[in-house]
Design a protein around this motif. Structure first.
Motif, PDB file in Angstrom:
ATOM      1  N   PRO A 167       0.805  -1.242   0.000  1.00  0.00           N
ATOM      2  CA  PRO A 167       0.000   0.000   0.000  1.00  0.00           C
ATOM      3  C   PRO A 167       0.828   1.277   0.000  1.00  0.00           C
ATOM      4  O   PRO A 167       0.417   2.278  -0.579  1.00  0.00           O
ATOM      5  N   THR A 168       1.998   1.264   0.648  1.00  0.00           N
ATOM      6  CA  THR A 168       2.746   2.518   0.751  1.00  0.00           C
ATOM      7  C   THR A 168       4.103   2.466   0.064  1.00  0.00           C
ATOM      8  O   THR A 168       4.688   3.504  -0.229  1.00  0.00           O
ATOM      9  N   GLU A 169       4.645   1.279  -0.159  1.00  0.00           N
ATOM     10  CA  GLU A 169       5.993   1.217  -0.718  1.00  0.00           C
ATOM     11  C   GLU A 169       5.967   1.192  -2.242  1.00  0.00           C
ATOM     12  O   GLU A 169       4.940   0.977  -2.858  1.00  0.00           O
ATOM     13  N   PHE A 170       7.129   1.430  -2.834  1.00  0.00           N
ATOM     14  CA  PHE A 170       7.263   1.556  -4.287  1.00  0.00           C
ATOM     15  C   PHE A 170       7.640   0.179  -4.836  1.00  0.00           C
ATOM     16  O   PHE A 170       8.797  -0.211  -4.825  1.00  0.00           O
ATOM     17  N   ASP A 171       6.633  -0.604  -5.269  1.00  0.00           N
ATOM     18  CA  ASP A 171       6.955  -1.902  -5.853  1.00  0.00           C
ATOM     19  C   ASP A 171       6.011  -2.212  -7.006  1.00  0.00           C
ATOM     20  O   ASP A 171       4.958  -1.606  -7.143  1.00  0.00           O
ATOM     21  N   PHE A 172       6.428  -3.131  -7.867  1.00  0.00           N
ATOM     22  CA  PHE A 172       5.569  -3.524  -8.992  1.00  0.00           C
ATOM     23  C   PHE A 172       5.959  -4.915  -9.483  1.00  0.00           C
ATOM     24  O   PHE A 172       7.070  -5.388  -9.246  1.00  0.00           O
ATOM     25  N   TYR A 173       4.991  -5.563 -10.122  1.00  0.00           N
ATOM     26  CA  TYR A 173       5.265  -6.823 -10.815  1.00  0.00           C
ATOM     27  C   TYR A 173       5.438  -6.505 -12.297  1.00  0.00           C
ATOM     28  O   TYR A 173       4.641  -5.751 -12.868  1.00  0.00           O
ATOM     29  N   LEU A 174       6.477  -7.055 -12.902  1.00  0.00           N
ATOM     30  CA  LEU A 174       6.686  -6.876 -14.334  1.00  0.00           C
ATOM     31  C   LEU A 174       6.950  -8.227 -14.970  1.00  0.00           C
ATOM     32  O   LEU A 174       7.888  -8.926 -14.582  1.00  0.00           O
ATOM     33  N   CYS A 175       6.100  -8.599 -15.912  1.00  0.00           N
ATOM     34  CA  CYS A 175       6.381  -9.806 -16.694  1.00  0.00           C
ATOM     35  C   CYS A 175       6.992  -9.326 -18.003  1.00  0.00           C
ATOM     36  O   CYS A 175       6.282  -8.854 -18.893  1.00  0.00           O
ATOM     37  N   SER A 176       8.321  -9.379 -18.088  1.00  0.00           N
ATOM     38  CA  SER A 176       8.997  -8.773 -19.241  1.00  0.00           C
ATOM     39  C   SER A 176       9.232  -9.777 -20.367  1.00  0.00           C
ATOM     40  O   SER A 176       9.618  -9.398 -21.459  1.00  0.00           O
TER      41      SER A 176
END
Length: 465
Positions: free
Chosen positions: A392-401
């Motif tokens: 909710p507050t941190e800078f993260d993401f899922y990337l399927c490259s």
């Protein structure tokens, strides 16, 4: 058996324990918003028919293309460790490979320094030293630049032995090929091997068009170095072997495609990288500073003539419970390494953890629509999710490259733990995705960012040492 049916069959709503704890389990998958980032344009050599290329669904090929910087191989030799490969077969294979290297844009001498040398796998050290010395003598002190080795398909420890001896004793660049590929010579295989040889010889296969036109946000504006780091631990049950830390860093700017790497052994199962920065006392010279980050910053400066003004550090192999322990220790080491080169030298750092070991899987919502999937029925390469299932507050993401080949694609989870360069989510995601198209060993977008991938390969290689 599909997942919906399994979940339905498990009948969680009837489970007395779930009821007791007031747990409700939905039979539907969570629906999340995603976007698909576009593939970047890739630059190849102007001498080829196709000078630029836009990958389609995470892949492309080398047809009608030449590598952007071709390496040069004047002096090479081949050792055949496979009993089933006759000398004429081996010679034919080497000629085909040399020709493919020439076609893909390298300068490659068609003739080896000495005839193909056949040897038994149990005489590996003797054979390598023999060929090395004969070549040295024949070339009057010039070194052999490349050694090709033909290996039996099941070669046990042979591969590791060759790499260890070539890289730690002789200082030789080697390329191993399996018997099955020597017999069944496919153009695709030769093209893949020539990509690897070009990079090993110091060439570049391709570069992002945006890098050459100085259009990559937070990379093109000032000299930027991109690090990748990983720690591999010995297998369960091996109680005495050390863990191995590897750090790689880009050595070119603005292209950011060439990497140099360093490895260090450290305490068994130690997760923090011990040798990012170190000082020790030398009786002659007093206090001496060193460490992997320091060395790589120095070699970046040697290669580019500039000091990095920005550092992006991709760190693999950290579990969530150790994020901040690793960040505190390693960021501190990076800062000390910078300061040891110049008192006030503190380029801003962005520290990103890369995770592949997690249980999150993403599926296309409209699985009837073929255009929303790749060939294997997986989500499209470039798919990014940064809401709902993220912190909710941190800078993260899922990337399927990457494009799936078999099974269900596992997206990489990127966690930006520290960011002094003020990347927007979009800039970080786009940079990471674009870098995935610069991996040198295949014409596909890869599933983790290349610096992390190279660090993993380097650490794995050092196991053989």
């Amino acid at each position: 058996m599909d997942m919906h049916a399994t979940v339905h069959q498990n009948g969680y709503d009837q489970d007395p324990y779930a009821k007791e704890f007031g747990i409700n389990i939905s039979e539907k998958l969570t629906s999340v918003e995603a976007r698909v980032l576009p593939a970047p344009w890739l630059k190849y050599h102007d001498a080829g028919k196709e000078k630029e290329c836009l990958p389609q669904v995470g892949q492309w090929n080398m047809v009608n293309k030449k590598v952007i910087n071709g390496g040069k191989v004047s002096h090479w030799a081949c050792i055949n460790f496979s009993r089933s490969v006759q000398e004429t077969t081996a010679r034919g294979f080497c000629q085909e490979l040399a020709q493919m290297c020439q076609i893909s844009g390298m300068e490659f001498n068609s003739e080896p320094v000495l005839p193909i040398y056949s040897a038994r796998p149990d005489q590996v050290a003797k054979a390598l030293k023999h060929v090395y010395n004969v070549a040295l003598h024949k070339l009057k002190g010039k070194e052999l630049e490349l050694l090709l080795a033909i290996l039996p398909d099941n070669n046990g420890a042979l591969y590791g032995d060759i790499k260890r001896i070539c890289e730690t004793d002789l200082g030789l660049i080697s390329q191993c090929c399996l018997t099955k590929h020597v017999f069944k010579i496919s153009k695709q295989y030769l093209a893949n091997v020539s990509l690897k040889i070009n990079v090993k010889m110091g060439g570049r296969n391709t570069v992002l068009v945006d890098a050459l036109s100085w259009r990559i946000p937070l990379v093109s504006d000032i000299p930027t170095i991109i690090f990748g780091a990983d720690v591999t631990h010995p297998e369960t049950g091996e109680d005495s072997s050390p863990s191995i830390a590897a750090v790689v860093a880009s050595q070119d700017w603005p292209e950011v495609t060439k990497y140099a790497g360093l490895v260090c052994a450290q305490a068994h199962r130690q997760e923090l990288i011990q040798d990012l920065y170190k000082t020790w006392h030398d009786p002659q010279r007093g206090t001496v500073t060193g460490g992997m980050v320091r060395e790589l910053l120095i070699s970046f400066r040697k290669a580019t003539g500039q000091k990095p003004q920005r550092i992006i550090f991709y760190r693999d192999g950290v579990s969530e419970g150790q994020f901040y322990q690793v960040l505190l220790y390693e960021l501190d080491a990076i800062r000390k390494a910078c300061a040891s080169l110049e008192p006030n030298y503190q380029p801003p750092v962005t520290f990103v953890v890369v995770q592949k070991r997690h249980h999150t899987r993403l599926f296309a919502n409209n699985h009837k629509d073929r255009s929303s999937m790749d060939k294997s029925g997986n989500i499209l390469p470039g798919t990014v999710v940064d809401s709902k299932i993220c912190h909710p507050t941190e800078f993260d993401f899922y990337l399927c490259s990457h494009a799936g080949i078999q099974g269900t694609s596992r997206p990489a989870h990127y966690h930006v733990l520290w960011d002094e360069n003020n990347f927007s989510a979009d800039e970080m995601q786009t940079l990471t995705n674009n870098l995935c198209y610069t991996y040198a060993r295949c014409t596909r977008s890869v599933s983790v960012v290349p610096p992390a991938y190279y660090a993993h390969l380097a650490a794995f290689r050092a196991r053989f040492y």
